[in-house]
Motif scaffolding. Structure first.
Motif, PDB file in Angstrom:
ATOM      1  N   SER A  65     -57.193  -8.222  -1.822  1.00 13.68           N
ATOM      2  CA  SER A  65     -58.306  -8.167  -1.179  1.00 13.68           C
ATOM      3  C   SER A  65     -58.567  -9.576  -0.454  1.00 13.68           C
ATOM      4  CB  SER A  65     -59.531  -7.779  -2.003  1.00 13.68           C
ATOM      5  OG  SER A  65     -59.238  -6.536  -2.585  1.00 13.68           O
ATOM      6  N   GLY A  66     -58.963  -9.270   0.788  1.00 13.66           N
ATOM      7  CA  GLY A  66     -59.420 -10.643   1.498  1.00 13.66           C
ATOM      8  C   GLY A  66     -59.725 -10.274   3.096  1.00 13.66           C
ATOM      9  N   THR A  67     -59.703 -11.480   3.865  1.00 10.12           N
ATOM     10  CA  THR A  67     -60.191 -11.520   5.189  1.00 10.12           C
ATOM     11  C   THR A  67     -58.914 -11.999   5.926  1.00 10.12           C
ATOM     12  OG1 THR A  67     -62.591 -11.651   4.907  1.00 10.12           O
ATOM     13  CG2 THR A  67     -61.748 -11.903   7.087  1.00 10.12           C
ATOM     14  N   VAL A  68     -58.261 -11.198   6.954  1.00 17.00           N
ATOM     15  CA  VAL A  68     -57.249 -11.610   7.627  1.00 17.00           C
ATOM     16  C   VAL A  68     -57.554 -12.820   8.558  1.00 17.00           C
ATOM     17  CG1 VAL A  68     -55.530 -11.101   9.399  1.00 17.00           C
ATOM     18  CG2 VAL A  68     -56.095  -9.186   7.675  1.00 17.00           C
ATOM     19  N   THR A  69     -56.790 -13.996   8.681  1.00 10.29           N
ATOM     20  CA  THR A  69     -57.048 -14.928   9.269  1.00 10.29           C
ATOM     21  C   THR A  69     -56.176 -15.146  10.469  1.00 10.29           C
ATOM     22  OG1 THR A  69     -55.726 -16.403   7.800  1.00 10.29           O
ATOM     23  CG2 THR A  69     -58.356 -16.422   7.467  1.00 10.29           C
ATOM     24  N   GLU A  70     -54.997 -14.706  10.396  1.00 13.27           N
ATOM     25  CA  GLU A  70     -54.036 -14.818  11.373  1.00 13.27           C
ATOM     26  C   GLU A  70     -52.907 -13.657  11.224  1.00 13.27           C
ATOM     27  OE1 GLU A  70     -50.735 -18.341  12.647  1.00 13.27           O
ATOM     28  OE2 GLU A  70     -52.223 -18.627  10.913  1.00 13.27           O
ATOM     29  N   ALA A  71     -52.460 -13.275  12.346  1.00 16.58           N
ATOM     30  CA  ALA A  71     -51.283 -12.688  12.443  1.00 16.58           C
ATOM     31  C   ALA A  71     -49.913 -13.232  12.978  1.00 16.58           C
ATOM     32  CB  ALA A  71     -51.357 -11.347  13.153  1.00 16.58           C
ATOM     33  N   ASN A  72     -48.943 -12.982  12.731  1.00 16.15           N
ATOM     34  CA  ASN A  72     -47.630 -13.752  13.013  1.00 16.15           C
ATOM     35  C   ASN A  72     -47.368 -13.000  14.484  1.00 16.15           C
ATOM     36  OD1 ASN A  72     -45.376 -14.978  13.581  1.00 16.15           O
ATOM     37  ND2 ASN A  72     -44.232 -14.429  11.547  1.00 16.15           N
ATOM     38  N   HIS A  73     -48.029 -13.634  15.492  1.00 15.65           N
ATOM     39  CA  HIS A  73     -47.674 -13.012  16.795  1.00 15.65           C
ATOM     40  C   HIS A  73     -46.551 -13.321  17.495  1.00 15.65           C
ATOM     41  CE1 HIS A  73     -51.627 -11.410  17.308  1.00 15.65           C
ATOM     42  NE2 HIS A  73     -52.004 -12.687  16.739  1.00 15.65           N
ATOM     43  N   ALA A  74     -45.528 -14.121  16.746  1.00 14.21           N
ATOM     44  CA  ALA A  74     -43.961 -14.233  17.020  1.00 14.21           C
ATOM     45  C   ALA A  74     -43.365 -12.856  17.012  1.00 14.21           C
ATOM     46  CB  ALA A  74     -43.418 -15.428  16.645  1.00 14.21           C
ATOM     47  N   LEU A  75     -43.919 -12.083  16.185  1.00 16.71           N
ATOM     48  CA  LEU A  75     -43.075 -10.848  15.816  1.00 16.71           C
ATOM     49  C   LEU A  75     -43.520  -9.914  16.866  1.00 16.71           C
ATOM     50  CD1 LEU A  75     -43.947 -10.421  11.963  1.00 16.71           C
ATOM     51  CD2 LEU A  75     -42.113 -11.148  13.046  1.00 16.71           C
ATOM     52  N   VAL A  76     -44.561  -9.890  17.844  1.00 15.32           N
ATOM     53  CA  VAL A  76     -44.838  -9.118  18.865  1.00 15.32           C
ATOM     54  C   VAL A  76     -43.442  -9.139  19.933  1.00 15.32           C
ATOM     55  CG1 VAL A  76     -46.298  -8.662  20.798  1.00 15.32           C
ATOM     56  CG2 VAL A  76     -47.139  -9.223  18.815  1.00 15.32           C
ATOM     57  N   ASP A  77     -43.086 -10.380  20.086  1.00 14.17           N
ATOM     58  CA  ASP A  77     -41.863 -10.246  21.247  1.00 14.17           C
ATOM     59  C   ASP A  77     -40.507 -10.382  20.682  1.00 14.17           C
ATOM     60  OD1 ASP A  77     -43.385 -10.395  23.614  1.00 14.17           O
ATOM     61  OD2 ASP A  77     -43.818 -12.512  23.197  1.00 14.17           O
ATOM     62  N   ALA A  78     -40.792 -10.505  19.021  1.00 16.81           N
ATOM     63  CA  ALA A  78     -39.276 -10.679  18.260  1.00 16.81           C
ATOM     64  C   ALA A  78     -39.556 -10.054  16.879  1.00 16.81           C
ATOM     65  CB  ALA A  78     -39.072 -12.345  18.326  1.00 16.81           C
ATOM     66  N   PRO A  79     -39.729  -8.839  16.895  1.00 13.34           N
ATOM     67  CA  PRO A  79     -39.943  -8.280  15.580  1.00 13.34           C
ATOM     68  C   PRO A  79     -38.698  -8.278  14.788  1.00 13.34           C
ATOM     69  CG  PRO A  79     -39.692  -6.531  17.236  1.00 13.34           C
ATOM     70  CD  PRO A  79     -39.878  -7.718  18.057  1.00 13.34           C
ATOM     71  N   GLU A  80     -37.388  -8.388  15.229  1.00 18.31           N
ATOM     72  CA  GLU A  80     -36.282  -8.750  14.727  1.00 18.31           C
ATOM     73  C   GLU A  80     -36.187  -9.670  13.756  1.00 18.31           C
ATOM     74  OE1 GLU A  80     -35.796 -10.201  18.595  1.00 18.31           O
ATOM     75  OE2 GLU A  80     -36.642  -8.574  18.037  1.00 18.31           O
ATOM     76  N   LEU A  81     -37.077 -10.670  13.835  1.00 15.77           N
ATOM     77  CA  LEU A  81     -37.348 -11.843  13.071  1.00 15.77           C
ATOM     78  C   LEU A  81     -37.623 -11.495  11.449  1.00 15.77           C
ATOM     79  CD1 LEU A  81     -37.324 -15.201  12.840  1.00 15.77           C
ATOM     80  CD2 LEU A  81     -39.708 -14.809  13.406  1.00 15.77           C
ATOM     81  N   VAL A  82     -38.351 -10.425  11.386  1.00 14.75           N
ATOM     82  CA  VAL A  82     -38.225  -9.918   9.907  1.00 14.75           C
ATOM     83  C   VAL A  82     -36.611  -9.511   9.332  1.00 14.75           C
ATOM     84  CG1 VAL A  82     -39.302  -8.006   8.422  1.00 14.75           C
ATOM     85  CG2 VAL A  82     -40.338  -8.873  10.553  1.00 14.75           C
ATOM     86  N   ASN A  83     -35.842  -9.039  10.198  1.00 16.03           N
ATOM     87  CA  ASN A  83     -34.477  -8.750   9.699  1.00 16.03           C
ATOM     88  C   ASN A  83     -33.878  -9.890   9.315  1.00 16.03           C
ATOM     89  OD1 ASN A  83     -35.141  -6.055  10.553  1.00 16.03           O
ATOM     90  ND2 ASN A  83     -34.325  -6.680  12.645  1.00 16.03           N
ATOM     91  N   THR A  84     -34.002 -11.076   9.890  1.00 13.86           N
ATOM     92  CA  THR A  84     -33.330 -12.279   9.323  1.00 13.86           C
ATOM     93  C   THR A  84     -33.875 -13.216   8.358  1.00 13.86           C
ATOM     94  OG1 THR A  84     -33.842 -13.140  11.283  1.00 13.86           O
ATOM     95  CG2 THR A  84     -31.838 -12.030  11.599  1.00 13.86           C
ATOM     96  N   GLU A  85     -35.439 -13.122   8.560  1.00 13.95           N
ATOM     97  CA  GLU A  85     -36.190 -14.019   7.895  1.00 13.95           C
ATOM     98  C   GLU A  85     -37.274 -13.390   7.334  1.00 13.95           C
ATOM     99  OE1 GLU A  85     -37.362 -17.528   9.998  1.00 13.95           O
ATOM    100  OE2 GLU A  85     -35.552 -17.283  11.112  1.00 13.95           O
ATOM    101  N   ALA A  86     -37.233 -12.352   6.395  1.00 13.72           N
ATOM    102  CA  ALA A  86     -37.921 -11.582   5.689  1.00 13.72           C
ATOM    103  C   ALA A  86     -39.090 -12.363   5.022  1.00 13.72           C
ATOM    104  CB  ALA A  86     -37.584 -10.520   5.024  1.00 13.72           C
ATOM    105  N   GLU A  87     -38.408 -13.209   4.193  1.00 12.12           N
ATOM    106  CA  GLU A  87     -39.307 -14.041   3.161  1.00 12.12           C
ATOM    107  C   GLU A  87     -39.683 -15.609   3.738  1.00 12.12           C
ATOM    108  OE1 GLU A  87     -38.770 -13.507  -1.002  1.00 12.12           O
ATOM    109  OE2 GLU A  87     -37.624 -11.513  -0.579  1.00 12.12           O
ATOM    110  N   THR A  88     -39.467 -15.623   4.942  1.00 12.63           N
ATOM    111  CA  THR A  88     -39.783 -16.871   5.658  1.00 12.63           C
ATOM    112  C   THR A  88     -40.453 -16.684   6.974  1.00 12.63           C
ATOM    113  OG1 THR A  88     -37.525 -17.377   6.683  1.00 12.63           O
ATOM    114  CG2 THR A  88     -37.995 -18.363   4.325  1.00 12.63           C
TER     115      THR A  88
END
Length: 123
Positions: A69-92
């Motif tokens: 539980s908590g309050t969101v402080t930030e989203a990784n906005h780099a993923l908006v234009d490059a969601p494929e970053l999760v494919n290569t760097e899911a845990e970083t």
């Protein structure tokens, strides 16, 4: 920093009262290539188990559950234009959102890396 895992294949890396959340390499592999990420807004209050984020892949859309539980402080906005970053760097670099923990005791219900690896091996 300490990293914890859920049986739903999310991870959270904690430093003090702050946590960074993402999906595991295993989850990404099961989903296939991520093509879109619906990120939470800063200020959103989430309870443990809520799904503040959704990842879409070539196979399916999947909710991402908050490990704590908590309050969101930030989203990784780099993923908006490059969601494929999760494919290569899911845990970083493919992390999804950060939050301030409201109940750090919830971390005790999560898995460490060895326990998570054993859980995945048993699937």
């Amino acid at each position: 920093m300490t990293r914890y895992y859920t049986q739903d294949h999310e991870w959270i890396e904690v430093s003090g009262s702050e946590g960074t959340v993402g999906i595991t390499d295993y989850a990404q592999g099961q989903l296939g290539d991520i093509t879109y990420v619906d990120l939470p807004e800063a200020g959103a209050v989430v309870a443990k188990g809520d799904a503040p984020c959704v990842v879409d892949s070539v196979k399916a859309a999947s909710d991402v559950y908050s490990p704590v539980s908590g309050t969101v402080t930030e989203a990784n906005h780099a993923l908006v234009d490059a969601p494929e970053l999760v494919n290569t760097e899911a845990e970083t670099g493919g992390w999804l959102f950060r939050l301030t923990l409201s109940d750090p005791s919830e971390l005790s219900a999560l898995l460490d890396r060895a326990a998570y690896d054993a859980f995945v091996a048993a699937l």
